[in-house]
Design a protein around this motif. Structure first.
Motif, PDB file in Angstrom:
ATOM      1  N   HIS A 190       0.867  -1.231  -0.122  1.00 44.52           N
ATOM      2  CA  HIS A 190      -0.084   0.000  -0.005  1.00 44.52           C
ATOM      3  C   HIS A 190       0.853   1.333  -0.007  1.00 44.52           C
ATOM      4  CE1 HIS A 190      -3.454  -2.574   0.575  1.00 44.52           C
ATOM      5  NE2 HIS A 190      -3.809  -2.041   1.777  1.00 44.52           N
ATOM      6  N   VAL A 191       0.285   2.364  -0.659  1.00 46.30           N
ATOM      7  CA  VAL A 191       1.437   3.430  -0.828  1.00 46.30           C
ATOM      8  C   VAL A 191       0.569   4.656  -0.669  1.00 46.30           C
ATOM      9  CG1 VAL A 191       2.861   4.821  -2.198  1.00 46.30           C
ATOM     10  CG2 VAL A 191       2.991   2.420  -2.429  1.00 46.30           C
ATOM     11  N   ALA A 192       0.825   5.692   0.428  1.00 47.65           N
ATOM     12  CA  ALA A 192       0.196   6.859   0.673  1.00 47.65           C
ATOM     13  C   ALA A 192       1.010   7.879   0.148  1.00 47.65           C
ATOM     14  CB  ALA A 192      -0.008   6.882   2.265  1.00 47.65           C
ATOM     15  N   VAL A 193       0.377   8.742  -0.754  1.00 46.90           N
ATOM     16  CA  VAL A 193       1.136   9.973  -1.471  1.00 46.90           C
ATOM     17  C   VAL A 193       0.434  11.103  -0.606  1.00 46.90           C
ATOM     18  CG1 VAL A 193       1.759  11.000  -3.414  1.00 46.90           C
ATOM     19  CG2 VAL A 193       1.327   8.604  -3.420  1.00 46.90           C
ATOM     20  N   VAL A 194       1.333  11.849  -0.047  1.00 45.58           N
ATOM     21  CA  VAL A 194       0.717  12.873   0.994  1.00 45.58           C
ATOM     22  C   VAL A 194       0.849  14.328   0.385  1.00 45.58           C
ATOM     23  CG1 VAL A 194       1.122  11.495   3.023  1.00 45.58           C
ATOM     24  CG2 VAL A 194       3.000  13.327   2.476  1.00 45.58           C
ATOM     25  N   ASP A 195      -0.081  15.167   0.639  1.00 44.93           N
ATOM     26  CA  ASP A 195      -0.086  16.677   0.733  1.00 44.93           C
ATOM     27  C   ASP A 195       0.303  17.329   2.174  1.00 44.93           C
ATOM     28  OD1 ASP A 195       0.097  17.285  -2.159  1.00 44.93           O
ATOM     29  OD2 ASP A 195      -2.371  17.733  -2.067  1.00 44.93           O
ATOM     30  N   TYR A 196       0.859  18.300   2.194  1.00 45.12           N
ATOM     31  CA  TYR A 196       1.027  19.000   3.162  1.00 45.12           C
ATOM     32  C   TYR A 196       0.969  20.571   2.757  1.00 45.12           C
ATOM     33  CZ  TYR A 196       5.680  19.019   0.902  1.00 45.12           C
ATOM     34  OH  TYR A 196       6.627  19.185   0.246  1.00 45.12           O
ATOM     35  N   GLY A 197       0.643  21.509   3.769  1.00 43.98           N
ATOM     36  CA  GLY A 197       0.628  22.819   3.658  1.00 43.98           C
ATOM     37  C   GLY A 197       1.815  23.382   2.882  1.00 43.98           C
ATOM     38  N   LEU A 198       1.785  24.550   2.228  1.00 43.91           N
ATOM     39  CA  LEU A 198       3.141  25.058   1.594  1.00 43.91           C
ATOM     40  C   LEU A 198       3.502  26.316   2.139  1.00 43.91           C
ATOM     41  CD1 LEU A 198       2.152  24.196  -2.217  1.00 43.91           C
ATOM     42  CD2 LEU A 198       3.833  22.936  -0.492  1.00 43.91           C
ATOM     43  N   CYS A 199       4.546  26.625   2.033  1.00 42.21           N
ATOM     44  CA  CYS A 199       4.967  28.109   2.581  1.00 42.21           C
ATOM     45  C   CYS A 199       4.716  28.985   1.153  1.00 42.21           C
ATOM     46  CB  CYS A 199       6.413  28.154   2.617  1.00 42.21           C
ATOM     47  SG  CYS A 199       7.207  26.807   4.000  1.00 42.21           S
ATOM     48  N   PRO A 200       4.235  30.423   1.629  1.00 38.63           N
ATOM     49  CA  PRO A 200       4.313  30.964   2.912  1.00 38.63           C
ATOM     50  C   PRO A 200       3.061  30.768   3.779  1.00 38.63           C
ATOM     51  CG  PRO A 200       3.903  32.589   1.212  1.00 38.63           C
ATOM     52  CD  PRO A 200       3.747  31.156   0.658  1.00 38.63           C
ATOM     53  N   ASP A 201       2.225  29.787   3.220  1.00 35.77           N
ATOM     54  CA  ASP A 201       0.983  29.819   4.018  1.00 35.77           C
ATOM     55  C   ASP A 201       1.269  29.182   5.368  1.00 35.77           C
ATOM     56  OD1 ASP A 201      -0.594  30.987   1.893  1.00 35.77           O
ATOM     57  OD2 ASP A 201      -0.992  29.029   1.132  1.00 35.77           O
ATOM     58  N   VAL A 202       2.154  28.262   5.389  1.00 37.97           N
ATOM     59  CA  VAL A 202       2.598  27.403   6.702  1.00 37.97           C
ATOM     60  C   VAL A 202       4.000  27.646   6.789  1.00 37.97           C
ATOM     61  CG1 VAL A 202       0.456  26.115   6.603  1.00 37.97           C
ATOM     62  CG2 VAL A 202       2.714  25.305   5.710  1.00 37.97           C
ATOM     63  N   THR A 203       4.662  27.427   7.894  1.00 38.99           N
ATOM     64  CA  THR A 203       6.121  27.545   8.100  1.00 38.99           C
ATOM     65  C   THR A 203       6.644  26.288   7.947  1.00 38.99           C
ATOM     66  OG1 THR A 203       5.976  26.870  10.539  1.00 38.99           O
ATOM     67  CG2 THR A 203       5.521  29.442   9.935  1.00 38.99           C
ATOM     68  N   ILE A 204       7.946  26.192   7.771  1.00 38.35           N
ATOM     69  CA  ILE A 204       8.716  24.923   7.633  1.00 38.35           C
ATOM     70  C   ILE A 204       8.465  23.804   8.798  1.00 38.35           C
ATOM     71  CG2 ILE A 204      10.676  25.652   8.380  1.00 38.35           C
ATOM     72  CD1 ILE A 204      12.158  24.091   6.322  1.00 38.35           C
ATOM     73  N   ASP A 205       8.418  24.540   9.897  1.00 38.25           N
ATOM     74  CA  ASP A 205       8.230  23.864  11.236  1.00 38.25           C
ATOM     75  C   ASP A 205       6.822  23.018  11.152  1.00 38.25           C
ATOM     76  OD1 ASP A 205      10.382  24.828  13.168  1.00 38.25           O
ATOM     77  OD2 ASP A 205       9.820  26.347  12.296  1.00 38.25           O
ATOM     78  N   GLU A 206       5.953  23.764  10.493  1.00 38.74           N
ATOM     79  CA  GLU A 206       4.359  23.187  10.325  1.00 38.74           C
ATOM     80  C   GLU A 206       4.449  21.983   9.296  1.00 38.74           C
ATOM     81  OE1 GLU A 206       0.182  22.515  10.578  1.00 38.74           O
ATOM     82  OE2 GLU A 206       1.801  22.906  12.167  1.00 38.74           O
TER      83      GLU A 206
END
Length: 281
Positions: free
Chosen positions: A95-111
């Motif tokens: 099984h393979v999960a391909v993920v999204d995440y928030g992008l800068c500058p809308d979020v920080t690199i820490d987030e």
């Protein structure tokens, strides 16, 4: 102030003028794969709209699970143009999960780091109901996704979430990863990311303690700038000295983009490494 030397080493789009062709090919291959795959799309792993993943399902019970993290210098691209990497892994029985995440500058690199950890925690807690084995989870990523692989393997999982095992991640593969972010602070890449020196250090796996002795495989394109070879070799040396079994090699004849484009082939060195970590090759 832009450091011209660091800009030349790390501005991959400027260094590969035909990068739009590669990006278009990734999107085309991903759309074709999603159309024929057995996939559960838009699964939320967190509270924000960006915190979603697509789970590609193998025809197997208690399948090992792999999570792929796309690149784009924390500010571009998405899972929808990256899922082609799942094809040979699913064919082999994962099984393979391909993920999204928030992008800068809308979020920080820490987030972004927190979100990717949350995606792995979600998989451990939920993948069994989708036919996956939560005891066999590995992770890979390209470019900044490689940095996020390092972050995942440095995570104290029991401290991150109640009931999470210390060895949640059973292996990691990075392709053209970044492990010391200090050279990026004075480049145009940082215009949207907004790191200061402290944030760069805080998000650099090179300076972290590995939280696992799971295997780590590092790759880069043989035609990339010397910075990417140096990043991987320095990381391999640092974590190898701390007891992590690390392999490290170039993929000849590839640049920062073409090194990823071949990963829809089970013969690609990075794909072979993922399959080996999953116990499928």
């Amino acid at each position: 102030m832009i450091d011209p030397a660091m800009e030349k080493l790390y501005n991959n789009r400027a260094n590969v003028p035909d990068h739009p062709r590669h990006l278009a090919e990734w999107a085309e291959k991903s759309a074709a794969w999603e159309a024929e795959a057995r996939v559960e799309t838009d699964l939320p792993y967190g509270d924000s709209p960006a915190e979603t993943l697509d789970l590609f399902l193998a025809d197997a019970d208690a399948a090992p699970v792999h999570m792929y993290i796309h690149g784009g210098y924390w500010q571009a691209n998405s899972r929808k143009s990256s899922s082609f990497v799942a094809r040979p892994l699913v064919a082999a029985g994962a099984h393979v999960a391909v993920v999204d995440y928030g992008l800068c500058p809308d979020v920080t690199i820490d987030e972004i780091g927190r979100q990717c950890r949350s995606a792995l925690a979600w998989l451990h807690r939920n993948v069994a109901r989708h036919g996956g084995d939560p005891g066999r989870i590995t992770v890979s990523g390209h470019s900044c996704g490689g940095q996020l692989v390092g972050m995942a393997m440095a995570t104290d999982w029991p401290a991150f979430g109640v009931g999470l095992p210390r060895d949640l991640v059973k292996g990691g593969v990075s392709v053209s990863g970044l492990f010391d972010l200090a050279p990026l602070v004075n480049t145009s890449i940082n215009d949207k990311v907004g790191m200061d020196d402290e944030a760069a250090r805080r998000n650099s796996p090179l300076f972290m303690e590995p939280a696992t002795d799971a295997p780590l495989a590092l790759f880069w394109g043989g035609d990339e700038t010397a910075a990417f070879e140096e990043q991987s070799k320095n990381f391999a040396r640092a974590w190898g000295e701390k007891g992590v079994p690390v392999t490290c090699r170039a993929v000849p004849g590839t640049d920062h983009f073409s090194v990823l484009g071949g990963m829809d082939d089970a013969a690609h060195p990075a794909t072979r490494a993922i399959l080996h970590q999953l116990g499928l090759g």
